[in-house]
Scaffold this active site. Structure first.
Site, PDB file in Angstrom:
ATOM      1  N   ILE A  11       0.832  -1.214   0.000  1.00 32.18           N
ATOM      2  CA  ILE A  11       0.000   0.000   0.000  1.00 32.18           C
ATOM      3  C   ILE A  11       0.866   1.265   0.000  1.00 32.18           C
ATOM      4  O   ILE A  11       0.477   2.281  -0.585  1.00 32.18           O
ATOM      5  CB  ILE A  11      -1.021   0.007   1.158  1.00 32.18           C
ATOM      6  CG1 ILE A  11      -2.124   1.011   0.880  1.00 32.18           C
ATOM      7  CG2 ILE A  11      -0.373   0.273   2.504  1.00 32.18           C
ATOM      8  CD1 ILE A  11      -2.914   0.783  -0.372  1.00 32.18           C
ATOM      9  N   SER A  33      11.898   1.018   6.826  1.00 35.02           N
ATOM     10  CA  SER A  33      11.430  -0.304   6.447  1.00 35.02           C
ATOM     11  C   SER A  33      12.598  -1.254   6.589  1.00 35.02           C
ATOM     12  O   SER A  33      13.748  -0.845   6.424  1.00 35.02           O
ATOM     13  CB  SER A  33      10.945  -0.268   4.994  1.00 35.02           C
ATOM     14  OG  SER A  33       9.878  -1.144   4.771  1.00 35.02           O
ATOM     15  N   ARG A  34      12.304  -2.518   6.904  1.00 32.02           N
ATOM     16  CA  ARG A  34      13.408  -3.478   7.089  1.00 32.02           C
ATOM     17  C   ARG A  34      14.004  -3.878   5.746  1.00 32.02           C
ATOM     18  O   ARG A  34      15.175  -4.166   5.639  1.00 32.02           O
ATOM     19  CB  ARG A  34      12.904  -4.692   7.855  1.00 32.02           C
ATOM     20  CG  ARG A  34      12.389  -4.350   9.255  1.00 32.02           C
ATOM     21  CD  ARG A  34      11.557  -5.448   9.830  1.00 32.02           C
ATOM     22  NE  ARG A  34      10.520  -5.856   8.882  1.00 32.02           N
ATOM     23  CZ  ARG A  34       9.704  -6.883   9.047  1.00 32.02           C
ATOM     24  NH1 ARG A  34       9.788  -7.603  10.140  1.00 32.02           N
ATOM     25  NH2 ARG A  34       8.807  -7.183   8.139  1.00 32.02           N
ATOM     26  N   LYS A  87      -5.576   1.745   7.733  1.00 31.61           N
ATOM     27  CA  LYS A  87      -6.683   0.961   8.264  1.00 31.61           C
ATOM     28  C   LYS A  87      -6.296  -0.515   8.275  1.00 31.61           C
ATOM     29  O   LYS A  87      -5.489  -0.909   7.429  1.00 31.61           O
ATOM     30  CB  LYS A  87      -7.972   1.165   7.484  1.00 31.61           C
ATOM     31  CG  LYS A  87      -7.891   1.011   5.969  1.00 31.61           C
ATOM     32  CD  LYS A  87      -7.493  -0.255   5.322  1.00 31.61           C
ATOM     33  CE  LYS A  87      -8.225  -1.529   5.653  1.00 31.61           C
ATOM     34  NZ  LYS A  87      -7.784  -2.647   4.727  1.00 31.61           N
ATOM     35  N   ASP A 165     -10.121  -7.625   6.603  1.00 32.67           N
ATOM     36  CA  ASP A 165      -9.172  -6.594   6.146  1.00 32.67           C
ATOM     37  C   ASP A 165      -9.788  -5.775   5.005  1.00 32.67           C
ATOM     38  O   ASP A 165      -9.815  -4.541   5.092  1.00 32.67           O
ATOM     39  CB  ASP A 165      -7.824  -7.212   5.746  1.00 32.67           C
ATOM     40  CG  ASP A 165      -6.855  -6.149   5.267  1.00 32.67           C
ATOM     41  OD1 ASP A 165      -6.180  -5.534   6.104  1.00 32.67           O
ATOM     42  OD2 ASP A 165      -6.821  -5.891   4.042  1.00 32.67           O
TER      43      ASP A 165
HETATM   44  P1  NAP Z   1       2.489  -5.513   3.242  1.00 37.02           P
HETATM   45  O1  NAP Z   1       2.944  -5.086   1.905  1.00 37.02           O
HETATM   46  O2  NAP Z   1       2.478  -6.976   3.564  1.00 37.02           O
HETATM   47  O3  NAP Z   1       3.276  -4.804   4.429  1.00 37.02           O
HETATM   48  C1  NAP Z   1       3.798  -3.515   4.381  1.00 37.02           C
HETATM   49  C2  NAP Z   1       5.216  -3.517   4.928  1.00 37.02           C
HETATM   50  O4  NAP Z   1       5.206  -3.549   6.341  1.00 37.02           O
HETATM   51  C3  NAP Z   1       6.033  -4.726   4.528  1.00 37.02           C
HETATM   52  O5  NAP Z   1       6.526  -4.590   3.236  1.00 37.02           O
HETATM   53  C4  NAP Z   1       7.113  -4.744   5.593  1.00 37.02           C
HETATM   54  O6  NAP Z   1       8.205  -3.966   5.156  1.00 37.02           O
HETATM   55  C5  NAP Z   1       6.452  -4.074   6.797  1.00 37.02           C
HETATM   56  N1  NAP Z   1       6.178  -5.084   7.828  1.00 37.02           N
HETATM   57  C6  NAP Z   1       5.476  -6.223   7.702  1.00 37.02           C
HETATM   58  N2  NAP Z   1       5.446  -6.903   8.863  1.00 37.02           N
HETATM   59  C7  NAP Z   1       6.183  -6.174   9.728  1.00 37.02           C
HETATM   60  C8  NAP Z   1       6.549  -6.356  11.088  1.00 37.02           C
HETATM   61  N3  NAP Z   1       6.151  -7.439  11.780  1.00 37.02           N
HETATM   62  N4  NAP Z   1       7.288  -5.402  11.679  1.00 37.02           N
HETATM   63  C9  NAP Z   1       7.685  -4.312  10.991  1.00 37.02           C
HETATM   64  N5  NAP Z   1       7.389  -4.103   9.691  1.00 37.02           N
HETATM   65  C10 NAP Z   1       6.630  -5.018   9.082  1.00 37.02           C
HETATM   66  O7  NAP Z   1       1.021  -4.984   3.548  1.00 37.02           O
HETATM   67  P2  NAP Z   1       0.127  -3.901   2.783  1.00 37.02           P
HETATM   68  O8  NAP Z   1      -0.744  -4.581   1.791  1.00 37.02           O
HETATM   69  O9  NAP Z   1       0.952  -2.763   2.337  1.00 37.02           O
HETATM   70  O10 NAP Z   1      -0.846  -3.489   3.982  1.00 37.02           O
HETATM   71  C11 NAP Z   1      -0.394  -2.689   5.047  1.00 37.02           C
HETATM   72  C12 NAP Z   1      -1.599  -2.007   5.671  1.00 37.02           C
HETATM   73  O11 NAP Z   1      -2.259  -1.252   4.655  1.00 37.02           O
HETATM   74  C13 NAP Z   1      -2.642  -2.991   6.217  1.00 37.02           C
HETATM   75  O12 NAP Z   1      -3.183  -2.524   7.416  1.00 37.02           O
HETATM   76  C14 NAP Z   1      -3.702  -3.047   5.108  1.00 37.02           C
HETATM   77  O13 NAP Z   1      -4.989  -3.322   5.617  1.00 37.02           O
HETATM   78  C15 NAP Z   1      -3.628  -1.615   4.579  1.00 37.02           C
HETATM   79  N6  NAP Z   1      -4.095  -1.513   3.189  1.00 37.02           N
HETATM   80  C16 NAP Z   1      -3.683  -2.408   2.236  1.00 37.02           C
HETATM   81  C17 NAP Z   1      -4.199  -2.324   0.949  1.00 37.02           C
HETATM   82  C18 NAP Z   1      -3.787  -3.285  -0.154  1.00 37.02           C
HETATM   83  O14 NAP Z   1      -4.323  -3.214  -1.270  1.00 37.02           O
HETATM   84  N7  NAP Z   1      -2.841  -4.190   0.062  1.00 37.02           N
HETATM   85  C19 NAP Z   1      -5.123  -1.331   0.631  1.00 37.02           C
HETATM   86  C20 NAP Z   1      -5.476  -0.395   1.596  1.00 37.02           C
HETATM   87  C21 NAP Z   1      -4.955  -0.500   2.875  1.00 37.02           C
HETATM   88  P3  NAP Z   1       9.719  -4.364   5.544  1.00 37.02           P
HETATM   89  O15 NAP Z   1       9.796  -5.872   5.460  1.00 37.02           O
HETATM   90  O16 NAP Z   1      10.532  -3.653   4.526  1.00 37.02           O
HETATM   91  O17 NAP Z   1       9.886  -3.860   6.942  1.00 37.02           O
END
Ligand code: NAP
Length: 303
Positions: A11, A33-34, A87, A165
């Site tokens: 996101i 970010s890690r 969110k 989610d």
């Molecule tokens: P994601 O790509 O799986 O996670 C985002 C980043 O968070 C990862 O690339 C990772 O980066 C970091 N992360 C993951 N687990 C972690 C941990 N335990 N500790 C620290 N950093 C961590 O997820 P996403 O889809 O972007 O979603 C993130 C949020 O945005 C959620 O709450 C989701 O509901 C919301 N969202 C998502 C979407 C969608 O389409 N995917 C749409 C709207 C809102 P590093 O490994 O580089 O640290």
């Protein structure tokens, strides 16, 4: 205003970076970010180091999944920064209440963002429903988890919320447009045999409101909310971006690209006014569904 983006994943790259880059009043000053980074932007992997070394950045926008988010939000507030939460705003309701109190005590802004509320047709739908009696409403939110969350196992871990989610996006719209609140009266939740969170859910609310969330939808995807009133019916389609009144197109546009720019504009306004915006109503319904829901075990799920 300078902002640091934390959790450079799907996101952050799909929506936050383009929205910040395009906004005249925002500057992406750092990331944390890690593994991830944004080309040309100062990259940190240690959040404490970012907070210590960059007192020039007043706003932290947290894009990581809900479970690890609290520790980052608390650290940012303790360091005197305004905080924007993706969110759902946290893994539990109580932790968000705690953040709200921390922000209030320090005179900082906390914004629990609900991007779907910024969809093009949501405000017109709210305006049309204002003062009307809702006799029934039906949410159909069916999408393919493999397409929208490829390989994201965290959504099936405790606190990942599973199909809630995306479903919470529908609930964020519902709780914003209905002229009177509703409460959950029953739920049926389908848990894959090998997972900790539901892949589908059917919810009943007071006032003739119901919801059908399913993450196993292949082919056409559906993000619809239909609302009946004695004076006519309303349908929000494409996640709140298109409006129909009595079956006829009545506004909006078929794009989600305005949602995140609107969130950052709102955050700039909140910081300027010294206010917070913390609304947990959508998450209360999810917590209630997980409290009251009847559990079915369904086929194991692998990405
Ligand atoms: P994601 O790509 O799986 O996670 C985002 C980043 O968070 C990862 O690339 C990772 O980066 C970091 N992360 C993951 N687990 C972690 C941990 N335990 N500790 C620290 N950093 C961590 O997820 P996403 O889809 O972007 O979603 C993130 C949020 O945005 C959620 O709450 C989701 O509901 C919301 N969202 C998502 C979407 C969608 O389409 N995917 C749409 C709207 C809102 P590093 O490994 O580089 O640290």
């Amino acid at each position: 205003m300078k902002v640091a983006l934390v959790g450079i994943g799907k996101i952050a790259l799909d929506q936050h970076v383009p929205a910040i880059t395009a906004a005249a009043d925002w500057e992406l000053a750092a990331t944390c970010s890690r593994h991830g980074a944004v080309e040309g932007v100062a990259a940190y992997s240690d959040f404490a180091a970012l907070l210590a070394e960059r007192p020039d950045i007043p706003v932290i926008s947290l894009c990581l999944p809900p479970v690890p988010r609290f520790a980052y939000a608390a650290a940012a507030l303790q360091a005197g920064r305004h905080v924007m939460l993706e969110k759902p705003p946290g893994a539990t309701l109580a932790e968000v209440h705690e953040l709200q109190a921390m922000a209030a005590a320090r005179g900082l802004t906390l914004f629990t963002t609900w991007h779907s509320r910024m969809a093009q047709a949501v405000e017109p739908a709210r305006a049309w429903l204002a003062g009307k009696v809702v006799t029934a409403a039906r949410i159909t939110w069916r999408e393919d988890v493999r397409k929208w969350h490829p390989g994201q196992d965290w959504v099936f871990e405790p606190g990942g919320m599973g199909v809630f989610d995306p479903g919470i996006n529908a609930l964020s719209i519902l709780t914003h447009i209905l002229p009177a609140p509703v409460h959950l009266t029953g739920a049926e939740l389908d848990f894959p045999a090998n997972r900790q969170t539901p892949i589908a859910a059917r919810l009943q609310f007071s006032g003739g409101v119901s919801a059908d969330f399913d993450w196993r939808q292949t082919g056409p995807q559906t993000w619809d909310i239909k609302v009946e009133t004695p004076e006519g019916s309303l349908a929000l389609r494409m996640g709140g971006n298109r409006l129909e009144i009595d079956g006829e197109p009545a506004g909006g546009a078929d794009t989600i690209m305005g949602e995140y720019p609107a969130l950052y504009a709102r955050m700039a306004d909140l910081v300027a006014r010294g206010q917070s915006d913390v609304d947990l109503a959508p998450m209360v319904h999810v917590a209630d569904a997980l409290t009251l829901g009847r559990r079915n075990t369904v086929a194991a799920f692998e990405f």
